[in-house]
Design a protein around this motif. Sequence first.
Motif, short mmCIF file in Angstrom:
data_model
loop_
_atom_site.label_atom_id
_atom_site.label_comp_id
_atom_site.label_asym_id
_atom_site.label_seq_id
_atom_site.Cartn_x
_atom_site.Cartn_y
_atom_site.Cartn_z
N CYS A 13 9.03 1.09 -6.09
CA CYS A 13 8.35 2.34 -5.73
C CYS A 13 9.13 3.55 -6.23
N ASN A 32 -2.57 3.40 1.54
CA ASN A 32 -3.76 2.88 2.19
C ASN A 32 -3.40 2.26 3.54
N LYS A 52 -0.31 -0.21 2.73
CA LYS A 52 -0.06 -0.43 1.30
C LYS A 52 0.37 0.87 0.62
N GLN A 54 0.46 2.53 -3.13
CA GLN A 54 -0.43 2.31 -4.27
C GLN A 54 0.11 3.01 -5.52
N TYR A 56 -1.46 3.46 -9.34
CA TYR A 56 -2.53 3.23 -10.31
C TYR A 56 -2.06 3.69 -11.69
N LEU A 70 -3.02 -1.89 -11.08
CA LEU A 70 -2.66 -1.40 -9.75
C LEU A 70 -1.55 -2.27 -9.17
N GLN A 72 0.61 -2.81 -5.59
CA GLN A 72 0.45 -2.49 -4.18
C GLN A 72 1.46 -3.26 -3.32
N GLU A 74 2.84 -4.26 0.14
CA GLU A 74 2.08 -4.29 1.39
C GLU A 74 2.88 -4.94 2.50
N SER A 134 -7.08 -8.58 -7.10
CA SER A 134 -5.62 -8.61 -7.13
C SER A 134 -5.10 -9.95 -6.63
N SER A 201 -4.81 9.13 -2.46
CA SER A 201 -3.85 9.11 -3.56
C SER A 201 -3.87 10.46 -4.26
#
Length: 204
Positions: A13, A32, A52, A54, A56, A70, A72, A74, A134, A201
Amino acid sequence: MSKKLLLVILFLCVVFFAAAQGKNDKIAIGFNYGFGSEFNNKNYTFTNHFYKAQLYYRIKETKHFQYEILIQPEINFATHQLLNFYFVKPETPDYIQKREEYTKLKDIHEYVLNLGFLVRKPIGKTFSIYALASIGPMITDTETERMSDGFAFADVLALGVSAKIHQFRFDIRPGVRHVSNAGLNSENAGYNTKNIEIGVSVCL
């Protein structure tokens, strides 16, 4: 193992957020929240809610569609209970003891890194609809009659609607999710759930 996975997710991240600072309009980052439950059945209950991050990245755009990948990370919090103790068959070692254990309500934590592909159809300047698929590796911390603890996979199919206001994009996304370990561990019946997510987002 779960702590190591969380560290990897945090590192990814940070790297992706740093890369996004170049103001590349192909990139969006967001968050999310979702919740769901099992499809109706007589064998077990399973309810969940999850968070999550995200990322993109738009890889291609045509006259009518946009194609995105994508990522994610989680964290999923679930509760599970076996309802039909006959699901644990007599040929299972210590089946009486396992029936007693598995019919208790259990809390489950899942740590997932979803990797997805998204096809988006813009509708005017504000709205868009999309389809998402996914799959990702997962660590689950609790053994049940349906799945061993440890390594597994999460598969998701979803449809979504987005509304873009300035640089912000608001999403609602119903979907279905299947979790199993592909036969890598002894128990692999897995879980099937219907979920809905909401999120926001920012396009960079």
